[in-house]
Motif scaffolding. Structure first.
Motif, PDB file in Angstrom:
ATOM      1  N   ARG A  55       4.806  15.353 -18.763  1.00  0.00           N
ATOM      2  CA  ARG A  55       4.684  14.287 -17.762  1.00  0.00           C
ATOM      3  C   ARG A  55       3.245  14.084 -17.301  1.00  0.00           C
ATOM      4  NH1 ARG A  55       9.659  14.786 -13.443  1.00  0.00           N
ATOM      5  NH2 ARG A  55      11.382  15.102 -14.913  1.00  0.00           N
ATOM      6  N   ASP A  66      -1.158  14.891 -11.182  1.00  0.00           N
ATOM      7  CA  ASP A  66      -0.953  15.831 -10.086  1.00  0.00           C
ATOM      8  C   ASP A  66      -1.147  17.265 -10.580  1.00  0.00           C
ATOM      9  OD1 ASP A  66      -0.382  13.772  -8.387  1.00  0.00           O
ATOM     10  OD2 ASP A  66       1.788  14.045  -8.423  1.00  0.00           O
ATOM     11  N   LEU A  93       6.404  14.764  -8.441  1.00  0.00           N
ATOM     12  CA  LEU A  93       5.206  14.980  -9.250  1.00  0.00           C
ATOM     13  C   LEU A  93       4.954  13.802 -10.190  1.00  0.00           C
ATOM     14  CD1 LEU A  93       5.584  18.773 -10.085  1.00  0.00           C
ATOM     15  CD2 LEU A  93       3.801  17.723  -8.658  1.00  0.00           C
ATOM     16  N   ARG A  94       3.692  13.408 -10.277  1.00  0.00           N
ATOM     17  CA  ARG A  94       3.280  12.298 -11.128  1.00  0.00           C
ATOM     18  C   ARG A  94       2.148  12.749 -12.055  1.00  0.00           C
ATOM     19  NH1 ARG A  94       7.298  10.964  -9.242  1.00  0.00           N
ATOM     20  NH2 ARG A  94       7.875   9.062  -8.091  1.00  0.00           N
ATOM     21  N   ALA A  95       1.898  11.965 -13.102  1.00  0.00           N
ATOM     22  CA  ALA A  95       0.808  12.280 -14.022  1.00  0.00           C
ATOM     23  C   ALA A  95      -0.506  12.405 -13.258  1.00  0.00           C
ATOM     24  CB  ALA A  95       0.696  11.184 -15.083  1.00  0.00           C
ATOM     25  N   VAL A 116       1.460  16.540 -15.728  1.00  0.00           N
ATOM     26  CA  VAL A 116       1.204  17.401 -14.576  1.00  0.00           C
ATOM     27  C   VAL A 116       0.487  18.665 -15.045  1.00  0.00           C
ATOM     28  CG1 VAL A 116       2.242  18.752 -12.709  1.00  0.00           C
ATOM     29  CG2 VAL A 116       3.220  16.525 -13.363  1.00  0.00           C
ATOM     30  N   ASP A 123      10.985  15.104  -8.829  1.00  0.00           N
ATOM     31  CA  ASP A 123      10.965  13.698  -8.439  1.00  0.00           C
ATOM     32  C   ASP A 123       9.591  13.258  -7.922  1.00  0.00           C
ATOM     33  OD1 ASP A 123      13.620  13.378  -9.109  1.00  0.00           O
ATOM     34  OD2 ASP A 123      14.355  13.732  -7.075  1.00  0.00           O
ATOM     35  N   MET A 182      -3.793  11.193  -6.845  1.00  0.00           N
ATOM     36  CA  MET A 182      -3.411  12.495  -7.419  1.00  0.00           C
ATOM     37  C   MET A 182      -3.309  13.520  -6.303  1.00  0.00           C
ATOM     38  SD  MET A 182      -5.588  12.652 -10.982  1.00  0.00           S
ATOM     39  CE  MET A 182      -7.171  12.310 -10.185  1.00  0.00           C
TER      40      MET A 182
END
Length: 212
Positions: free
Chosen positions: A90, A63, A59-61, A92, A57, A1
């Motif tokens: 998502r 973050d 950012l991930r779960a 975030v 593009d 993260m």
């Protein structure tokens, strides 16, 4: 993260370094910085900005996206609401340096969801209203200065601030900062800030009269 700072810097706004310093002073440990420079928050959606697209593009779960305030994401009500809700969908977490707001999509309590969603709408609407008020002050100041120039050659006292500093002062005042805090952040005297706060139209007109 990861914790990602997104910074939007226009030609009349704060620097990336300043925004990062503010975030770190507020306790954020920044892993990455993504910045769009010279981009309008009113006319250009986040998804249409070069680095805005990169932000979506990367950012991930899990973050955390840090912004100085929601107006860095945009100054269009609908776009800001859509962006924050999409990021929450998502997984975030969106956090602001100013006011310490947190928008977390994992909230399941209906009352907390209602408060969160209402706050998103309020912050987005405030950002757009501030942008429109600043534009109106600019238009009024230019029109006033032209009228003054046509009727008299007297320019009055030369402003102790330039146009970039004027924009920064207006932005901070609109966000609720005190005169003392604005003076500290911009280096402008409190007397000058009071003059800007009490008559933004004349403050803008003075810059035009002196061609600043």
């Amino acid at each position: 993260m990861a914790t990602v700072l997104y910074s939007r810097v226009s030609t009349t706004d704060q620097t990336v370094a300043h925004q990062r310093a503010q975030a770190e002073a507020a306790g954020f440990v920044i892993d990455h910085v993504v910045c769009d420079e010279g981009v309008s928050g009113v006319s250009t959606r986040l998804a249409d900005r070069p680095q805005g697209r990169r932000l979506f593009d990367m950012l991930r779960a899990g973050d955390v996206l840090v912004v100085r305030w929601v107006d860095r994401l945009g100054r269009n009500y609908q776009d800001v609401c859509d962006v924050i809700r999409e990021l929450m969908r998502r997984g975030v977490i969106v956090r602001t340096v100013i006011n310490g707001l947190t928008f977390d999509g994992s909230t399941t309590d209906p009352m907390q969801q209602a408060v969160r969603d209402a706050l998103i709408g309020f912050m987005a609407a405030t950002g757009q209203a501030q942008a429109e008020a600043t534009k109106e002050a600019q238009r009024a100041g230019i029109a006033h200065a032209k009228a003054q120039a046509e009727s008299t050659a007297y320019r009055g006292r030369k402003p102790s601030y330039d146009r970039e500093q004027f924009k920064a002062v207006v932005d901070l005042l609109n966000q609720g900062s005190t005169v003392q805090a604005v003076a500290r952040d911009t280096g402008i005297s409190r007397a000058a800030i009071y003059r800007i706060r009490d008559n933004m139209v004349e403050a803008e007109a003075a810059l035009t009269r002196w061609a600043i």
